[in-house]
Motif scaffolding. Structure first.
Motif, mmCIF file in Angstrom:
data_model
loop_
_atom_site.group_PDB
_atom_site.id
_atom_site.type_symbol
_atom_site.label_atom_id
_atom_site.label_comp_id
_atom_site.label_asym_id
_atom_site.label_seq_id
_atom_site.Cartn_x
_atom_site.Cartn_y
_atom_site.Cartn_z
ATOM 1 N N MET A 19 -81.482 108.072 -21.917
ATOM 2 C CA MET A 19 -82.584 108.670 -22.643
ATOM 3 C C MET A 19 -82.973 107.773 -23.814
ATOM 4 S SD MET A 19 -82.849 112.283 -24.681
ATOM 5 C CE MET A 19 -84.129 113.103 -23.780
ATOM 6 N N ARG A 20 -84.262 107.618 -24.038
ATOM 7 C CA ARG A 20 -84.771 106.838 -25.156
ATOM 8 C C ARG A 20 -84.528 107.598 -26.451
ATOM 9 N NH1 ARG A 20 -90.624 104.944 -23.166
ATOM 10 N NH2 ARG A 20 -90.496 103.824 -25.110
ATOM 11 N N SER A 21 -84.239 106.857 -27.533
ATOM 12 C CA SER A 21 -83.897 107.540 -28.775
ATOM 13 C C SER A 21 -84.332 106.760 -30.007
ATOM 14 C CB SER A 21 -82.392 107.792 -28.838
ATOM 15 O OG SER A 21 -81.694 106.569 -28.911
ATOM 16 N N VAL A 22 -84.317 107.491 -31.135
ATOM 17 C CA VAL A 22 -84.597 106.962 -32.463
ATOM 18 C C VAL A 22 -83.447 107.415 -33.354
ATOM 19 C CG1 VAL A 22 -86.155 107.130 -34.452
ATOM 20 C CG2 VAL A 22 -87.103 107.042 -32.130
ATOM 21 N N LEU A 23 -82.996 106.541 -34.249
ATOM 22 C CA LEU A 23 -81.967 106.901 -35.223
ATOM 23 C C LEU A 23 -82.612 106.998 -36.593
ATOM 24 C CD1 LEU A 23 -79.064 107.382 -36.220
ATOM 25 C CD2 LEU A 23 -78.776 104.885 -36.285
ATOM 26 N N LEU A 24 -82.513 108.164 -37.214
ATOM 27 C CA LEU A 24 -82.992 108.392 -38.577
ATOM 28 C C LEU A 24 -81.790 108.340 -39.508
ATOM 29 C CD1 LEU A 24 -85.134 109.294 -40.701
ATOM 30 C CD2 LEU A 24 -84.568 111.654 -40.056
ATOM 31 N N VAL A 25 -81.829 107.437 -40.482
ATOM 32 C CA VAL A 25 -80.757 107.313 -41.467
ATOM 33 C C VAL A 25 -81.355 107.762 -42.802
ATOM 34 C CG1 VAL A 25 -78.985 105.824 -42.449
ATOM 35 C CG2 VAL A 25 -79.922 105.316 -40.173
ATOM 36 N N GLU A 26 -81.036 108.983 -43.198
ATOM 37 C CA GLU A 26 -81.684 109.628 -44.341
ATOM 38 C C GLU A 26 -80.713 110.597 -44.994
ATOM 39 O OE1 GLU A 26 -83.649 110.840 -47.158
ATOM 40 O OE2 GLU A 26 -85.048 109.723 -45.879
ATOM 41 N N ASP A 27 -80.517 110.468 -46.316
ATOM 42 C CA ASP A 27 -79.559 111.334 -46.998
ATOM 43 C C ASP A 27 -80.170 112.634 -47.511
ATOM 44 O OD1 ASP A 27 -81.001 109.920 -49.027
ATOM 45 O OD2 ASP A 27 -79.391 110.314 -50.461
ATOM 46 N N ASP A 28 -81.483 112.759 -47.478
ATOM 47 C CA ASP A 28 -82.130 113.974 -47.950
ATOM 48 C C ASP A 28 -82.246 114.970 -46.800
ATOM 49 O OD1 ASP A 28 -84.781 115.637 -48.346
ATOM 50 O OD2 ASP A 28 -84.115 115.031 -50.358
ATOM 51 N N PHE A 29 -81.576 116.110 -46.940
ATOM 52 C CA PHE A 29 -81.541 117.114 -45.880
ATOM 53 C C PHE A 29 -82.944 117.611 -45.531
ATOM 54 C CE2 PHE A 29 -81.072 121.527 -44.396
ATOM 55 C CZ PHE A 29 -80.300 121.291 -43.270
ATOM 56 N N PHE A 30 -83.788 117.837 -46.556
ATOM 57 C CA PHE A 30 -85.141 118.328 -46.316
ATOM 58 C C PHE A 30 -85.942 117.312 -45.505
ATOM 59 C CE2 PHE A 30 -89.639 118.571 -47.542
ATOM 60 C CZ PHE A 30 -89.928 119.847 -47.088
ATOM 61 N N ASP A 31 -85.860 116.035 -45.862
ATOM 62 C CA ASP A 31 -86.584 114.999 -45.122
ATOM 63 C C ASP A 31 -86.090 114.906 -43.681
ATOM 64 O OD1 ASP A 31 -88.118 114.413 -47.337
ATOM 65 O OD2 ASP A 31 -87.077 112.538 -47.814
ATOM 66 N N THR A 32 -84.788 115.069 -43.484
ATOM 67 C CA THR A 32 -84.226 115.024 -42.131
ATOM 68 C C THR A 32 -84.749 116.192 -41.303
ATOM 69 O OG1 THR A 32 -82.231 113.914 -42.913
ATOM 70 C CG2 THR A 32 -82.077 115.035 -40.801
ATOM 71 N N MET A 33 -84.711 117.390 -41.867
ATOM 72 C CA MET A 33 -85.205 118.564 -41.146
ATOM 73 C C MET A 33 -86.697 118.437 -40.850
ATOM 74 S SD MET A 33 -82.634 120.420 -40.499
ATOM 75 C CE MET A 33 -83.489 121.841 -39.890
ATOM 76 N N THR A 34 -87.454 117.912 -41.800
ATOM 77 C CA THR A 34 -88.889 117.741 -41.612
ATOM 78 C C THR A 34 -89.169 116.748 -40.483
ATOM 79 O OG1 THR A 34 -89.264 118.233 -43.947
ATOM 80 C CG2 THR A 34 -91.045 117.124 -42.764
ATOM 81 N N ALA A 35 -88.416 115.671 -40.435
ATOM 82 C CA ALA A 35 -88.597 114.699 -39.358
ATOM 83 C C ALA A 35 -88.257 115.322 -38.010
ATOM 84 C CB ALA A 35 -87.731 113.463 -39.613
ATOM 85 N N GLN A 36 -87.178 116.101 -37.958
ATOM 86 C CA GLN A 36 -86.812 116.766 -36.702
ATOM 87 C C GLN A 36 -87.923 117.695 -36.238
ATOM 88 O OE1 GLN A 36 -83.057 118.416 -38.041
ATOM 89 N NE2 GLN A 36 -81.892 116.810 -37.016
ATOM 90 N N LYS A 37 -88.482 118.471 -37.164
ATOM 91 C CA LYS A 37 -89.566 119.381 -36.818
ATOM 92 C C LYS A 37 -90.812 118.618 -36.386
ATOM 93 C CE LYS A 37 -87.957 123.212 -39.599
ATOM 94 N NZ LYS A 37 -88.125 124.058 -40.760
ATOM 95 N N ALA A 38 -91.092 117.488 -37.047
ATOM 96 C CA ALA A 38 -92.265 116.690 -36.675
ATOM 97 C C ALA A 38 -92.102 116.097 -35.274
ATOM 98 C CB ALA A 38 -92.492 115.586 -37.701
ATOM 99 N N PHE A 39 -90.897 115.648 -34.926
ATOM 100 C CA PHE A 39 -90.653 115.119 -33.578
ATOM 101 C C PHE A 39 -90.929 116.207 -32.541
ATOM 102 C CE2 PHE A 39 -88.431 110.932 -32.978
ATOM 103 C CZ PHE A 39 -88.799 110.408 -34.206
ATOM 104 N N GLU A 40 -90.507 117.432 -32.844
ATOM 105 C CA GLU A 40 -90.756 118.546 -31.925
ATOM 106 C C GLU A 40 -92.236 118.898 -31.878
ATOM 107 O OE1 GLU A 40 -88.263 121.827 -33.089
ATOM 108 O OE2 GLU A 40 -86.450 120.599 -33.030
ATOM 109 N N LYS A 41 -92.845 119.040 -33.052
ATOM 110 C CA LYS A 41 -94.245 119.455 -33.139
ATOM 111 C C LYS A 41 -95.177 118.484 -32.420
ATOM 112 C CE LYS A 41 -97.875 120.543 -36.480
ATOM 113 N NZ LYS A 41 -98.194 120.725 -37.911
#
Length: 139
Positions: A1-23
């Motif tokens: 499976m193709r993937s992207v690695l997000l390296v981010e220490d801010d929990f809010f930014d991580t959750m926002t990116a996850q939601k954006a990938f889904e949206k």
């Protein structure tokens, strides 16, 4: 499976990116790490981490993180031939020219200054479109 690695220490930014990938139906699995050391463990399969295989096609990297910051992470992956070819996009709150220059000297593919407009999704869509073009291009 193709993937992207997000390296981010801010929990809010991580959750926002996850939601954006889904949206925006990004057709890649999103892996997350909260600092450079954790990201290295995921890439190399060290310290008990299950390695990401195949390796991610892109790394989204914050610069200012605890334990191992983005610059240190870039320097470390440059010593691993199998990791040094993965395109890295910096995502950071730092607009300082010295940070941008240091990142460019370490071979980043792009530099995105946060905060992005996550409410409208405009900046995220632009960033994801850029990533999608990169991911669709032949290797």
């Amino acid at each position: 499976m193709r993937s992207v690695l997000l390296v981010e220490d801010d929990f809010f930014d991580t959750m926002t990116a996850q939601k954006a990938f889904e949206k925006f139906n990004v057709p890649h699995k999103l892996y997350t790490a909260f600092n450079g050391l954790e990201a290295l463990d995921l890439l190399l399969g060290t310290n008990g981490a299950e390695p990401i295989r195949p390796l991610p096609e892109v790394i989204l990297l914050d610069l200012n993180m605890p334990k191992m910051n983005g610059h240190e992470f870039l320097a470390e992956i440059s010593t691993h031939p199998e990791l040094s070819t993965i395109p890295v996009f910096i995502t950071t709150t730092s607009g300082m020219d010295v940070d941008r220059l240091n990142a460019q000297n370490l071979g980043v593919s792009g530099y995105i200054v946060k905060p992005m407009d996550f409410e409208s999704g405009t900046d995220m869509v632009d960033s994801l479109n850029l990533l999608e073009r990169l991911l669709r291009s032949p290797v």
